[in-house]
Design an enzyme around this catalytic site. Sequence first.
Site, PDB file in Angstrom:
ATOM      1  N   ASP A 239       0.886  -1.053  -0.053  1.00  0.00           N
ATOM      2  CA  ASP A 239      -0.024   0.103   0.065  1.00  0.00           C
ATOM      3  C   ASP A 239       0.716   1.282   0.027  1.00  0.00           C
ATOM      4  O   ASP A 239       1.921   1.322   0.507  1.00  0.00           O
ATOM      5  CB  ASP A 239      -1.018  -0.032   1.056  1.00  0.00           C
ATOM      6  CG  ASP A 239      -1.895   1.270   1.411  1.00  0.00           C
ATOM      7  OD1 ASP A 239      -2.754   1.125   0.517  1.00  0.00           O
ATOM      8  OD2 ASP A 239      -1.660   2.008   2.383  1.00  0.00           O
ATOM      9  N   GLU A 290       1.480  -0.222  -4.754  1.00  0.00           N
ATOM     10  CA  GLU A 290       0.590   0.979  -5.259  1.00  0.00           C
ATOM     11  C   GLU A 290       1.415   2.016  -5.454  1.00  0.00           C
ATOM     12  O   GLU A 290       1.553   2.839  -4.548  1.00  0.00           O
ATOM     13  CB  GLU A 290      -0.493   1.174  -4.202  1.00  0.00           C
ATOM     14  CG  GLU A 290      -1.522   2.411  -4.513  1.00  0.00           C
ATOM     15  CD  GLU A 290      -2.368   3.066  -3.462  1.00  0.00           C
ATOM     16  OE1 GLU A 290      -3.386   3.388  -3.560  1.00  0.00           O
ATOM     17  OE2 GLU A 290      -1.584   2.838  -2.334  1.00  0.00           O
TER      18      GLU A 290
END
Length: 551
Positions: A239, A290
Site C-alpha cells: 500500500d 501501489e
Amino acid sequence: MQNLMKKALAVMIIAAACLQVSGTAYGAEPSSVTHSTDKQALKNGLCTDTADGTILHAWCWSFKTIKENMKDIAEAGFSTVQTSPANACVDAYPTKKLMGDDESGGTDGAWWWQYQPTDWKIGNYQLGTEKDFKDMCAEADKYGIKIIVDVIPNHTTPRLGDVSKDLIKAAGGGKGVDGGLYHQNGFNNITRWDDRYECTTGEMGGLPDVNTENPDFQDYFVSYLKQLVKDGCDGMRYDTAKHIGLPSDPLDKYSSEHGWKNNFWPLVTGKEADLNGTSFDAKGLFIYGEVLQGANVPQDEYQKYIDMTASDYGAALRSALMISNFQASNISDMQVGNSKKAVTWVESHDTYCNDHESAKLTDAQIELGWAILASQKNGTPLFFSRPDGSDGPERNYWGKNILGAKGNDEFKSTIVKGANFFRNAMKGQPQKLENPDDDLHLLVVSRGKKGVALINGSDKAEIKIKTELGNGTYTDTVSQSKFTVKNGVLTGTIGKETAAFIYKRDKTRIPLVPVAGVIIIGGAALLVIVLRKKSVISNKVKGKQSKEDKG
C-alpha cells in the site's frame, strides 16, 4: 444383514483407498502448509505464476469467507486471491460495517481501519485470527491458488495511544528525533506531491509517516513478512508504495546522520540485508506496489524491485468503457514503464470507495473492461470484488454493508470466467489488437495461432476477420455460439455488448471430490464416501487520477 454390512464396509474401504490415491481429502488438515501446488493449479486450469493469471481482490472478505468460497474462486479461473490487510488495527469500534454514518471518524464502521496499523502482527477483528489466515492458505493450496496480502509499512494509525508498545520499543521509541518509529518530517502534511522528500517522509492524509530506513523497524517489519510466508502467503501488495523511498531518494536527516540507507525496497525484495544483518527470502513471491502515477514518480526505479499499479491506464480504460470506444492503440498502451511488470484493473478499492469515481460503471461495463484486460498478454489483471448488494450507479455503494462477507457474484459471471480461462490458456502467446473496419466499438485481441477474444461495446455484429487460427469450428465460451475458420478467415456472430473467447480447449481434470453421505441399514448408520469425478471442459465453463488514497 451381515452381508449388507460387509458390502457397505467394502464401499468405505474402496473409497478410502481411492482418496489415498487421489490426494488429501477435502476438509482434512494437511500435515504442513506447502507451496508445491503447481500440479494442482494445472489440473484446475489455473496458472502456476501469479503474473501469468488473474487476481481476485477479495476486498474485505474475512479469511473464513475466502476459505469457504475457494472452490468457486478456482472454478471462476482465478489463480490468485489478494486479501485485505492482515495486520493488527484499531479495534476501539469493532462494528462489522464496511462504512457507517460517521464516515470521517469511523466510529460506527469503517473498512479503512485495516489501513491504519497498530502493530505488524497477523490478525484483526475485521478479517480474523492468525489461525483463520493459516486455514485459508491451506485451503488455497488444495486448489493450487496463490494468496497475496495487502501490507502497509508506510504509516500507522494517527491514534498514537493505540500503537503497540512492542512496536515502538522495537523501533527505538519516540517520534524520530531520537531514532524512533517515525520520520522527523513524518507529522508534517505533504504539500508538494512531486517533491520526493516530502512524498517519502511526510504525513499523508493525516497518517504519520514511518521511518522505513530505520534498521530496527525493518527487522520488526521483516519478521511480519516472514510469518506471513510461513503461514502460507505467496506474495504482497504494498500500500502507498510511492511514499516509501527508493535508493535514489533523499534521506531523512536523522537517517543520514546515523548512516542509514533508503534500502527498504532492496530489503523486502531479498536483494540485500539491512544494517542489522536481517535478510528476507523473497524468491518465488509475487510482489507489487501501489505506485499511483504522477509528476516526478520514478517508475523505472520502482520496477527494478517490484511490479507496480497501472493507475493511469485504469482511468483511461474506465473512460473508454463509458463511451464504448475501444480504440486498439489506446487499449494497448498501459501508460507504465514496463507493461510486463504492471498490475492492471478496471477499478480498485480506492477508486470505488474514496470518491466513488469508478462506481458509476455498471456491472456489465466492468465485465467488458475485464475481458479487455484479461485477454491481453501484458499486465497482471486484478478484479475488485464489489460489496454484495451494491449498485454503484444508484449510489448504494456499500450494499448489504457487512464487513467480512463475500462480495457480489460478478467474480464468477460467465464473461469473467471466460476471460480468466482464456488468459490462462494463452500463456506465452503473442498478441495483436485491432478494430475491424475501424469499428471502435469492437476490439479484437488475437493471441498468436491459439485464440481470439472479441469485445463488443455496441449492437449485435457479424464477424468476418482475418485470423491465424486453424481451420475448423470453434465454440464461444460465453454464448456457446459457433464460429468458423476457413482459409484464414474467422466468421460468426457476436451479441450486443458482450465478449466472446474463441480457441480450442484441452479437457482439464478437476481432482476427485469426495461427497459424504449416510445410509441406514437395520438401524445402523454408515458413512459412505462416494467419489464424484468431475471433468471440466473449458468451453463449457458456464485519465484522471483520483486523489491520494486512504488505503
